[in-house]
Design a protein around this motif. Structure first.
Motif, PDB file in Angstrom:
ATOM      1  N   LEU A 328       0.901  -1.271   0.007  1.00  0.00           N
ATOM      2  CA  LEU A 328       0.097  -0.122   0.019  1.00  0.00           C
ATOM      3  C   LEU A 328       0.878   1.261   0.238  1.00  0.00           C
ATOM      4  N   LEU A 329       0.649   1.980  -1.006  1.00  0.00           N
ATOM      5  CA  LEU A 329       1.443   3.282  -1.100  1.00  0.00           C
ATOM      6  C   LEU A 329       0.865   4.590  -0.864  1.00  0.00           C
ATOM      7  N   ILE A 330       0.959   5.388  -0.213  1.00  0.00           N
ATOM      8  CA  ILE A 330       0.314   6.748   0.206  1.00  0.00           C
ATOM      9  C   ILE A 330       1.142   7.678  -0.393  1.00  0.00           C
ATOM     10  N   VAL A 331       0.569   8.357  -1.435  1.00  0.00           N
ATOM     11  CA  VAL A 331       1.427   9.589  -1.951  1.00  0.00           C
ATOM     12  C   VAL A 331       0.886  11.164  -1.557  1.00  0.00           C
ATOM     13  N   THR A 332       1.676  11.776  -0.849  1.00  0.00           N
ATOM     14  CA  THR A 332       1.308  13.054  -0.380  1.00  0.00           C
ATOM     15  C   THR A 332       1.970  14.098  -0.979  1.00  0.00           C
ATOM     16  N   GLY A 333       1.740  15.387  -0.849  1.00  0.00           N
ATOM     17  CA  GLY A 333       2.400  16.541  -1.237  1.00  0.00           C
ATOM     18  C   GLY A 333       1.446  17.605  -1.815  1.00  0.00           C
ATOM     19  N   PRO A 334       1.962  18.735  -1.964  1.00  0.00           N
ATOM     20  CA  PRO A 334       0.872  20.055  -2.651  1.00  0.00           C
ATOM     21  C   PRO A 334       0.261  19.579  -3.850  1.00  0.00           C
ATOM     22  N   ASN A 335      -0.830  20.399  -3.945  1.00  0.00           N
ATOM     23  CA  ASN A 335      -1.773  20.355  -5.218  1.00  0.00           C
ATOM     24  C   ASN A 335      -0.617  20.684  -6.568  1.00  0.00           C
ATOM     25  N   THR A 336      -1.013  20.261  -7.548  1.00  0.00           N
ATOM     26  CA  THR A 336      -0.034  20.274  -8.866  1.00  0.00           C
ATOM     27  C   THR A 336       1.082  19.994  -8.620  1.00  0.00           C
ATOM     28  N   GLY A 337       1.525  19.159  -7.692  1.00  0.00           N
ATOM     29  CA  GLY A 337       2.674  18.358  -7.630  1.00  0.00           C
ATOM     30  C   GLY A 337       3.088  17.181  -8.330  1.00  0.00           C
ATOM     31  N   GLY A 338       2.016  16.593  -9.013  1.00  0.00           N
ATOM     32  CA  GLY A 338       2.171  15.373  -9.844  1.00  0.00           C
ATOM     33  C   GLY A 338       1.723  14.201  -9.304  1.00  0.00           C
ATOM     34  N   LYS A 339       1.032  14.346  -8.230  1.00  0.00           N
ATOM     35  CA  LYS A 339       0.386  12.939  -7.483  1.00  0.00           C
ATOM     36  C   LYS A 339      -0.569  12.278  -8.449  1.00  0.00           C
ATOM     37  N   THR A 340      -1.630  13.143  -8.982  1.00  0.00           N
ATOM     38  CA  THR A 340      -2.507  12.562 -10.031  1.00  0.00           C
ATOM     39  C   THR A 340      -1.650  11.807 -11.125  1.00  0.00           C
ATOM     40  N   VAL A 341      -0.833  12.342 -11.729  1.00  0.00           N
ATOM     41  CA  VAL A 341       0.069  11.836 -12.748  1.00  0.00           C
ATOM     42  C   VAL A 341       0.593  10.547 -12.523  1.00  0.00           C
ATOM     43  N   THR A 458       2.281   1.857  10.221  1.00  0.00           N
ATOM     44  CA  THR A 458       1.817   0.480   9.791  1.00  0.00           C
ATOM     45  C   THR A 458       2.606  -0.219   8.868  1.00  0.00           C
ATOM     46  N   PRO A 459       3.215  -1.601   9.239  1.00  0.00           N
ATOM     47  CA  PRO A 459       3.919  -2.403   8.480  1.00  0.00           C
ATOM     48  C   PRO A 459       3.245  -2.782   7.248  1.00  0.00           C
ATOM     49  N   GLY A 460       3.986  -2.692   6.048  1.00  0.00           N
ATOM     50  CA  GLY A 460       3.433  -3.057   4.761  1.00  0.00           C
ATOM     51  C   GLY A 460       2.783  -1.856   4.044  1.00  0.00           C
ATOM     52  N   VAL A 461       2.877  -0.633   4.722  1.00  0.00           N
ATOM     53  CA  VAL A 461       2.251   0.490   4.240  1.00  0.00           C
ATOM     54  C   VAL A 461       3.480   1.510   4.018  1.00  0.00           C
ATOM     55  N   GLU A 462       3.652   2.205   2.837  1.00  0.00           N
ATOM     56  CA  GLU A 462       4.843   3.182   2.733  1.00  0.00           C
ATOM     57  C   GLU A 462       4.381   4.585   2.164  1.00  0.00           C
ATOM     58  N   ASN A 463       5.010   5.524   2.711  1.00  0.00           N
ATOM     59  CA  ASN A 463       5.004   6.953   2.441  1.00  0.00           C
ATOM     60  C   ASN A 463       5.519   7.368   0.899  1.00  0.00           C
ATOM     61  N   ALA A 464       5.165   8.145   0.209  1.00  0.00           N
ATOM     62  CA  ALA A 464       5.560   8.574  -0.917  1.00  0.00           C
ATOM     63  C   ALA A 464       5.347  10.248  -0.914  1.00  0.00           C
ATOM     64  N   SER A 465       6.240  11.039  -1.832  1.00  0.00           N
ATOM     65  CA  SER A 465       5.695  12.391  -1.786  1.00  0.00           C
ATOM     66  C   SER A 465       6.274  12.900  -3.375  1.00  0.00           C
ATOM     67  N   CYS A 466       5.477  13.898  -3.810  1.00  0.00           N
ATOM     68  CA  CYS A 466       5.773  14.265  -5.178  1.00  0.00           C
ATOM     69  C   CYS A 466       6.538  15.842  -4.771  1.00  0.00           C
ATOM     70  N   THR A 476       8.503  19.700  -8.912  1.00  0.00           N
ATOM     71  CA  THR A 476       9.691  19.033  -9.795  1.00  0.00           C
ATOM     72  C   THR A 476       8.978  17.695 -10.386  1.00  0.00           C
ATOM     73  N   TYR A 477       7.841  17.039  -9.974  1.00  0.00           N
ATOM     74  CA  TYR A 477       7.179  15.927 -10.502  1.00  0.00           C
ATOM     75  C   TYR A 477       8.123  14.631 -10.266  1.00  0.00           C
ATOM     76  N   ARG A 478       9.200  14.673  -9.326  1.00  0.00           N
ATOM     77  CA  ARG A 478       9.856  13.470  -8.725  1.00  0.00           C
ATOM     78  C   ARG A 478       8.975  12.880  -7.755  1.00  0.00           C
ATOM     79  N   LEU A 479       8.800  11.465  -7.848  1.00  0.00           N
ATOM     80  CA  LEU A 479       8.291  10.830  -6.799  1.00  0.00           C
ATOM     81  C   LEU A 479       9.445  10.260  -6.017  1.00  0.00           C
TER      82      LEU A 479
END
Length: 792
Positions: A328-341, A458-466, A476-479
């Motif tokens: 399970l990957l949870i992607v956070t960050g500001p709007n227009t940061g590339g999360k949806t892409v 939570t084990p098995g769950v990871e954060n990610a950010s744009c 920068t659109y880097r994940l």
């Protein structure tokens, strides 16, 4: 695969791009019908076909299937014995010609000829060249059958031409004869397939024949003269015979095609399939895509993934992985940061891979086979979040939760948005926890800090950010996987000009816990950037060290090879010298033995003894290893004379002494055209010849050395030159003359204004090896010539 996911992830736009690369109508139809598969064997087969077609395109160029027509309807008619029309037969011919080109394409020689998954398909193609040739021989175009199609058709058309000529001859004579006054126009026309002439209405009784038509005004009657009625009838009969011959030809060609019905059916199937495969390869080439490796462990690991619908010159590659250490990957960050892409990239590349298409990513990217992909992605980049929007998203979530299983991939965009933040975050955590417990691979984007904490704890769950650059207010659109993202709302607002007092007041509204959490995220981000920078620096150093190591190893290899070669050559030379010494020793023993028998004189024995000693000394010099040592000069000023040959040790160049050493031991040495000042300690006397004038003398070693100064003339002509040009030429000439040991020379400078003479004299005053100079006597050039005498 559910239709909503295909639309949400814009899969059909990829299909449109694919269809554009197909060149046949059947191939385009196959592209339109392409959907993701869930059978790993079928997927890997299609991926291999795409890879093999792409390899062929790079090696041999592209292959067009534009001549492949959909003749399946015509073939069905042949099955029931129908005769095909001209257009249908031409379509079959076009198909067979395309089959022939494809066959030739498969036989082209390449540098790395090997068997691939397409060989069998190309091998099964049947060009049926005799049938295609026969159709081409008989049918020239959609409207024309060749005269040579059959003997009967050729004869009929010859008869038609003769009859036609007769008709035109008689009509022409009628038009140009006495009956011309009856005609409205002197022309021949056609009415109802019969040749007629336009007769004035008032003269219709004067022209016997059959009336076929009348003009709209009634003033003209179109009459077929009785004299050509029979000829027109013959022409009509010939036309009927021609049509029968054509029908017979088409029937024969249809019969030939029917005899090869199965082969033509197979060609249609094979060529359309190849068109479909090569379209996939062309799409991969245009996207610089690669073949993904599939696994059964539900692992996604895409390297440098690029969304295929974003301009390839602007898209920023991202690395995405899920399913190996976390599901399970949870992607956070500001709007227009590339999360949806990022979310769409994962979903779309998964669909493309399962459709047998290469994906725009680096080699060895990994995908898994999912029976279903669920995507709840909407336009959440608006400040208006209404209940209807929340309800719409929840409807999708409910459906996902009901049908999703461990073979599903679930994608949520802004999960829990559109309602109260506290309730929305709690609901999102509950949904994701349920998916996580069921082992379903999921990826979600969010703004909620609660979900960041959930991923951290939570084990098995990871954060990610744009990544977002606060300084430039640009993403920068880097994940970045493993790093939770900040919303950066305060920093962005401040950069945009919101008063600091309002920002400080806003900070007071958030809890101390939330503020501390955001500070921790900031510190993590700073630490990550520092680590990345140091890592890049270390990689740079490693690359530099690797390069230096390779260069050192290469240099050592060269030295070792050179050393081995020198030792081998030295050993060989030593063996040769020893063999020569043995031969001379044997020869000497024979001489002494002979001397004892023949009473050889002592003088002869001494001569042989001397020759032997010389040979042994020479051999000893060759065997001895000479180690060059830097020699130290022990010359004293009194040891050097003008014209002595010396070696400048620091330059390893020979030269001639052109001045006496001064108090500091410095002197000038002429080295070819270069005259340089060196110290006496850097010189070494060498055994060179002493040449006076054109004569030669031997050195102590008995060697003769020639020098260009031996041919120096006793006069130099400087007429017409400037002072600078004259001095430059005179400098070299006087050096050569002095080294040739000439006692005096003549310099011709002319009288003129006296400037050249004055310049020459000023230069001569500075030369230390000039004893004296004066103008020539009357009759020898007087004021136009200067005589120079050198020091002895």
């Amino acid at each position: 695969m559910n239709e909503k996911a295909l639309k949400t992830l814009e899969y059909y736009k990829i299909i449109d791009m694919l269809e554009a690369f197909a060149t046949s109508s059947i191939g385009k139809n196959k592209c339109r019908q392409l959907r993701p598969l869930d059978n790993l064997t079928e997927i890997e087969t299609m991926q291999q076909e795409t890879a093999d077609a792409l390899s062929r395109i790079y090696q041999k160029g592209s292959l067009s299937f534009s001549g492949v027509k959909d003749v399946r309807g015509s073939l069905k008619r042949l099955e029931v014995g129908s005769t095909l029309g001209i257009g249908e037969l031409l379509a079959i011919r076009s198909l067979l010609e395309n089959a022939s080109r494809a066959k030739a394409y498969s036989r082209q020689e390449t540098e790395n000829e090997h068997t691939d998954s397409l060989d069998n398909m190309f091998e099964l193609i049947e060009p049926l060249s005799p049938l295609a040739t026969e159709i081409g021989r008989c049918i020239l175009s959609e409207d024309e059958i060749s005269d040579d199609a059959s003997t009967g058709l050729r004869q009929v058309r010859r008869s038609m031409k003769l009859t036609n000529d007769k008709i035109h001859t008689q009509l022409s004579s009628f038009v140009s004869g006495n009956s011309r006054t009856y005609l409205q126009d002197a022309v021949v026309t056609m009415r109802n397939g019969r040749y007629c002439i336009p007769v004035k209405a008032e003269y219709k009784s004067q022209v016997p024949g059959m009336i076929h038509d009348q003009s709209s005004t009634g003033s003209t009657i179109f009459v077929e003269p009785m004299t050509i009625v029979r000829l027109n009838n013959e022409m009509r009969e010939l036309e009927i015979q021609e049509q029968k011959e054509i029908e017979m030809i088409l029937s024969n060609l249809s019969q030939l095609a029917a005899e090869n019905l199965d082969a033509i059916f197979d060609d249609v199937k094979l060529l359309s399939e190849l068109d479909f495969i090569f379209a996939r390869a062309q799409l991969a080439k245009s996207q610089n895509a690669t073949e993904p490796r599939f696994n059964r462990d539900r692992i996604i690991d895409i390297k440098k993934a690029r969304h295929p619908l974003i301009d390839k010159h602007k898209v920023v590659p991202i690395d995405i992985r899920i399913g190996e250490t976390f599901d399970l990957l949870i992607v956070t960050g500001p709007n227009t940061g590339g999360k949806t892409v990022s979310l769409k990239t994962v979903g779309l590349l998964t669909l493309m891979g399962q459709s047998g298409l290469h994906i725009p990513a680096f080699d060895n990217s990994r995908l898994s086979v999912f029976r279903e992909v669920y995507a709840d992605i909407g336009d959440e980049q608006s400040i208006e979040q209404s209940l209807s929007t929340f309800s719409s998203h929840m409807t999708n979530v409910v459906r996902f939760m009901e049908t999703a299983d461990s073979d599903s991939l679930v994608l949520f965009d802004e999960l829990g948005a559109g309602t109260d933040p506290t309730e929305g975050a709690a609901l999102a955590i509950a949904i994701l926890s349920t998916l996580h417990e069921r082992g379903i691979r999921a990826m979600a984007t969010t703004h909620y800090s609660e979900l960041k904490v959930y991923a951290l704890s939570t084990p098995g769950v990871e954060n990610a950010s744009c990544e977002f650059d606060v300084e430039t207010l640009r993403p920068t659109y880097r994940l970045l996987i493993g790093v939770p993202g900040k919303s950066n709302a305060f920093a962005i607002s401040q950069k945009l000009g919101l008063p600091l007092s309002i920002i400080e007041r806003a900070k007071e509204q958030i809890s101390q816990e939330d503020e501390t959490f955001e500070d921790v995220l900031s510190n993590l981000e700073e630490s990550r950037k520092t680590i990345e920078s140091e890592r890049e620096e270390l990689l740079s150093y490693k690359e530099e060290i690797k390069t230096l190591k390779e260069q050192l190893e290469a240099k050592q290899d060269k030295l070792d090879q050179r050393k081995e070669r020198i030792i081998a050559e030295a050993n060989e030379e030593a063996h040769r010298i020893l063999r020569e010494a043995k031969d001379y020793a044997d020869q000497t023993m024979r001489i002494f033995n002979k001397a004892g028998k023949d009473s050889m004189s002592a003088k002869e024995l001494e001569k042989h003894r001397s020759d032997l000693r010389k040979k042994m000394d020479k051999a000893g010099k060759k065997v001895a290893l000479k180690t060059p040592q830097k020699q130290k000069s022990t010359l004293r000023p009194q040891d050097l004379s003008l014209g002595d040959s010396v070696k400048v040790m620091s330059l390893n160049v020979k030269g001639t002494v052109s001045s006496k050493p001064d108090s500091k031991g410095m002197l000038f040495v002429q080295m070819g055209i270069l005259r340089s000042k060196v110290h006496i300690s850097d010189l070494q006397l060498i055994d060179e010849p002493v040449i006076t004038g054109p004569a030669l003398s031997r050195t102590g070693a008995g060697k003769i050395k020639m020098n260009k100064s031996a041919s120096v003339r006793t006069e130099i002509n400087l007429l017409g030159k400037t002072v600078d040009e004259a001095v430059s030429e005179l400098d070299k000439y006087l050096d050569d003359a002095y080294l040739a040991h000439l006692s005096s020379v003549r310099i011709v400078h002319g009288k003129g204004t006296g400037a050249l003479r004055k310049g020459v004299h000023n230069y001569l005053k500075r030369l230390k090896y000039v004893q004296d100079f004066h103008l020539a006597e009357f009759g020898e050039g007087d004021a136009g010539v200067t005589i120079v005498e050198f020091k002895k």
